[in-house]
Scaffold this active site. Structure first.
Site, mmCIF file in Angstrom:
data_model
loop_
_atom_site.group_PDB
_atom_site.id
_atom_site.type_symbol
_atom_site.label_atom_id
_atom_site.label_comp_id
_atom_site.label_asym_id
_atom_site.label_seq_id
_atom_site.Cartn_x
_atom_site.Cartn_y
_atom_site.Cartn_z
ATOM 1 N N ARG A 20 0.385 -4.796 -13.620
ATOM 2 C CA ARG A 20 1.376 -4.233 -12.684
ATOM 3 C C ARG A 20 2.711 -4.967 -12.799
ATOM 4 N NH1 ARG A 20 -2.415 -1.730 -13.311
ATOM 5 N NH2 ARG A 20 -3.815 -0.804 -11.781
ATOM 6 N N SER B 223 -0.170 2.188 -3.408
ATOM 7 C CA SER B 223 -0.748 0.884 -3.100
ATOM 8 C C SER B 223 0.326 -0.102 -2.645
ATOM 9 C CB SER B 223 -1.468 0.312 -4.321
ATOM 10 O OG SER B 223 -2.544 1.143 -4.699
ATOM 11 N N GLU C 130 3.026 -4.787 -4.398
ATOM 12 C CA GLU C 130 3.156 -3.964 -5.599
ATOM 13 C C GLU C 130 4.344 -3.027 -5.476
ATOM 14 O OE1 GLU C 130 0.405 -0.526 -7.666
ATOM 15 O OE2 GLU C 130 -0.542 -2.426 -7.149
#
Length: 292
Positions: free
Chosen positions: A160, A209, A280
């Site tokens: 990520r 998320s 995130e």
């Protein structure tokens, strides 16, 4: 090329929050992106890209930056053998549809990422065991000084994460896929979408998320569920009762409401598990979480 002022970014974010952009434009070519980057540089303005508005939290006061939404040829798809040539503004769903029609597999994981190619590369988006690093051959990145092709290693793709920074714009990419029968692709995508629908609040306004999964036996969602945060609310925002790593716009939420929930989630995870969760979602504007 039109540059607009004061465009409300809440219209372009999946959570539906956020204030105005100092400047807003829809470039349709590499040259237009470079021109806009130089325009911003001369004015000492930062630059950000809004794709489909997922994975993005914009300050309620807005952002003193030039915000780009890639369009035209920068949102197109072309199949060349086993390579999918895509614009940075191409929706993942559109790219996946074209790949399936061409009998090219390997991009099925992207059905769970409601964003664009450029955003997926920016954060090395992934789901269900796949990520952009696994399919990306190279990306064309524009700056005020010009454009150049970069490999996944040169982009610094990790979990990520990439080394890309504001002022760098992914305008095009080439995805290396593998032959696969369209029926098999369709069946896998159906299965993945079913799993996503069962586990996540897909029918609610969220930005996806909230936190990256930590190096812990529990995922971020399970950890926050164990902290008793499912359904926890701040103003018009709430932590999803279905999956604790999602924040929903329950009723006229503001970005400040979402940020308050994020701060409380980090506090409880740190207090109960000794884990400092890392967000995130990308911040745009004057946004900051308190120190733990």
């Amino acid at each position: 090329m039109k540059i607009e002022e004061g465009v409300e970014l809440s219209r372009y974010t999946t959570l539906g929050t956020g204030g105005p952009a100092r400047a807003f434009a829809r470039p349709e070519s590499d040259a237009e992106v470079e021109e806009l980057l130089r325009w911003a540089q001369r004015r000492s303005l930062g630059v950000a890209v809004v794709g489909l508005g997922s994975n993005l939290l914009v300050a309620d006061a807005g952002t003193d930056t030039l915000v780009l939404k890639l369009a035209g040829e920068l949102a197109a798809v072309e199949v060349d053998g086993e390579v999918l040539r895509v614009g940075g503004g191409t929706a993942n769903a559109v790219a996946l549809h074209r790949a399936r029609a061409a009998g090219l597999g390997g991009f099925e994981f992207a059905c769970a990422i409601p964003g664009t190619i450029g955003g997926g590369i920016w954060m090395n988006g992934g789901a269900y065991g796949g990520d952009f690093a696994g399919v990306l051959e190279r990306a064309l990145v524009a700056t005020a000084e010009g454009s150049g092709w970069l490999t996944p290693a040169e982009l610094g793709l990790g979990y990520r994460h990439s080394e890309l920074r504001h002022g760098q714009v992914v305008v095009r990419a080439e995805l290396r896929l593998q032959p696969r029968p369209p029926e098999e692709i369709k069946a896998e995508v159906r299965e993945l979408n079913l799993r996503r629908k069962e586990a996540q609040p897909t029918n609610r306004r969220t930005f996806g998320s909230v936190f990256k999964n930590p190096e812990h036996e529990l995922s971020a969602g399970r950890m926050l569920e164990a902290c008793g945060l499912k359904g926890h609310r701040s103003g018009g925002a709430r932590i999803s009762p279905k999956h604790a790593n999602f924040i929903e716009n329950a009723e006229a939420a503001t970005t400040a409401d979402a940020l308050a929930l994020m701060a409380e989630a980090r506090r409880r995870a740190n207090e109960q598990f000794g884990v400092q969760l890392e967000h995130e979602v990308e911040f745009l504007g004057a946004l900051e979480l308190p120190e733990l």
